[in-house]
Enzyme design. Structure first.
Site, mmCIF file in Angstrom:
data_model
loop_
_atom_site.group_PDB
_atom_site.id
_atom_site.type_symbol
_atom_site.label_atom_id
_atom_site.label_comp_id
_atom_site.label_asym_id
_atom_site.label_seq_id
_atom_site.Cartn_x
_atom_site.Cartn_y
_atom_site.Cartn_z
ATOM 1 N N GLY A 1 67.942 -24.465 -42.315
ATOM 2 C CA GLY A 1 67.781 -24.842 -43.714
ATOM 3 C C GLY A 1 66.571 -24.141 -44.325
ATOM 4 N N GLY A 2 65.441 -24.836 -44.362
ATOM 5 C CA GLY A 2 64.238 -24.321 -45.024
ATOM 6 C C GLY A 2 63.861 -22.901 -44.623
ATOM 7 C CD GLU B 1 70.893 -31.957 -46.602
ATOM 8 O OE1 GLU B 1 71.395 -30.994 -47.184
ATOM 9 O OE2 GLU B 1 69.912 -31.855 -45.830
ATOM 10 C CD GLU C 1 72.407 -29.221 -39.470
ATOM 11 O OE1 GLU C 1 71.855 -28.125 -39.535
ATOM 12 O OE2 GLU C 1 72.745 -29.881 -40.468
ATOM 13 C CB SER D 1 62.397 -29.036 -38.293
ATOM 14 O OG SER D 1 62.399 -29.975 -39.354
ATOM 15 N N GLY E 1 64.654 -31.057 -42.332
ATOM 16 C CA GLY E 1 63.695 -30.934 -43.423
ATOM 17 C C GLY E 1 62.444 -31.767 -43.224
ATOM 18 C CG HIS F 1 74.681 -30.586 -44.048
ATOM 19 N ND1 HIS F 1 73.722 -31.456 -44.501
ATOM 20 C CD2 HIS F 1 74.032 -29.611 -43.366
ATOM 21 C CE1 HIS F 1 72.525 -31.023 -44.112
ATOM 22 N NE2 HIS F 1 72.693 -29.903 -43.421
ATOM 23 C CE LYS G 1 69.740 -28.110 -45.616
ATOM 24 N NZ LYS G 1 69.016 -29.236 -45.041
ATOM 25 C CG ASN H 1 73.036 -25.382 -45.401
ATOM 26 O OD1 ASN H 1 73.331 -25.055 -46.555
ATOM 27 N ND2 ASN H 1 73.092 -26.638 -44.988
HETATM 28 P P1 13P Z 1 66.026 -27.645 -42.046
HETATM 29 O O1 13P Z 1 66.049 -26.382 -41.214
HETATM 30 O O2 13P Z 1 65.393 -27.468 -43.382
HETATM 31 O O3 13P Z 1 65.479 -28.817 -41.269
HETATM 32 O O4 13P Z 1 67.563 -27.998 -42.372
HETATM 33 C C1 13P Z 1 68.481 -28.003 -41.356
HETATM 34 C C2 13P Z 1 69.820 -28.149 -41.954
HETATM 35 O O5 13P Z 1 70.161 -29.179 -42.504
HETATM 36 C C3 13P Z 1 70.730 -26.986 -41.877
HETATM 37 O O6 13P Z 1 72.023 -27.327 -42.261
#
Ligand code: 13P
Length: 251
Positions: free
Chosen positions: A235-236, A98, A168, A214, A174, A96, A12, A10
């Site tokens: 994510g990251g 967010e 999640e 993470s 993050g 998600h 983002k 993802n």
């Molecule tokens: P991180 O891997 O950056 O923690 O993000 C996870 C995420 O929100 C994937 O949708």
């Protein structure tokens, strides 16, 4: 039944079109021929077409980060399922945290999106997960139960089988603070139990549940080895092809 692992990136709100194409090319170079793990990348909307052209012919699938449930019309800023399909999208991330935190996503809007995505023949990745406060106050299971049951409300068994759930925990996204293997597996088993109560054990045993929060190359192996963790929503670490591949094929 053995569930094939599924790792999705993802991205983002990261990458311009040029950056997205470069990252997609690097992912295809590393993971384009991987056949024993399902791999998808979910760039921002504006890069979907360009990335679609890059992943074509490889085993890397294309996903979107959100969708609107209506088919068309006066919904400024929104993107429909038909638009996503027209550029080769297969997966759609829905709900998600967010979106839930910043953009008024609720269990009801998640359900509407899941229904629209399924009706369009796309594959939902349904995100659930508790906040730190909800975990600390012991509400984690009731929150995730509500999110799971809300997302699957009115969804047939045949359609449910095409869904992926992503657990999640919001406090792990993050932050570098990853859920312990015990915390992750406990919730995955709980989510599977909810799906079983809505359908049956066979359906619950077939639906894939990803972990997200993470996840990195150095913790992926332990998480992916858990009985009920069937992949990751990254994510990251999905923004660097080496790190992403290190989760697709953890050492
Ligand atoms: P991180 O891997 O950056 O923690 O993000 C996870 C995420 O929100 C994937 O949708």
């Amino acid at each position: 039944m053995a569930r094939k692992k599924f790792i999705a990136g993802n991205w983002k709100m990261n990458t311009t079109i040029d950056e997205a194409v470069a990252l997609a090319k690097a992912v295809v170079e590393k993971a384009g021929q991987v056949a024993d793990v399902d791999v998808a990348i979910c760039p921002p909307f504006i890069s979907l077409k360009a990335v679609s052209d890059v992943v074509k012919g490889s085993n890397v699938k294309l996903g979107a980060q959100d969708v609107h449930w209506e088919a068309k019309g006066a919904f400024t800023g929104k993107i429909s399922c038909a638009m996503l399909k027209s550029v080769g999208v297969q997966y759609v991330i829905i709900g998600h945290s967010e979106q839930r935190t910043y953009f008024h996503e609720t269990n009801e809007t998640v359900n509407k999106k899941v229904k629209a995505v399924l009706a369009a023949g796309l594959l939902p990745i349904i995100c659930v997960g508790e906040t730190l406060d909800e975990r600390k106050t012991g509400k984690l299971f009731s929150v995730v139960e509500g999110q799971t049951k809300g997302a699957f409300a009115g969804i047939s068994k045949a359609d449910a089988l095409t869904c992926t759930v992503a657990y999640e925990p919001v406090w792990a996204i993050g932050t570098g603070e990853v859920a312990t293997p015990d915390q992750a597996n406990e919730m995955h088993i709980f989510i599977r139990k909810q799906i079983s109560s809505l359908y049956d054990t066979d359906t619950a045993g077939a639906v894939r549940i990803q972990y997200g929060g993470s996840m990195k190359p150095d913790n992926a192996k332990a998480l992916l080895a858990l009985s009920d963790v069937d992949g990751g929503l990254i994510g990251g670490a999905a923004l660097k092809a080496d790190d992403f591949f290190g989760i697709v094929k953890p050492k």
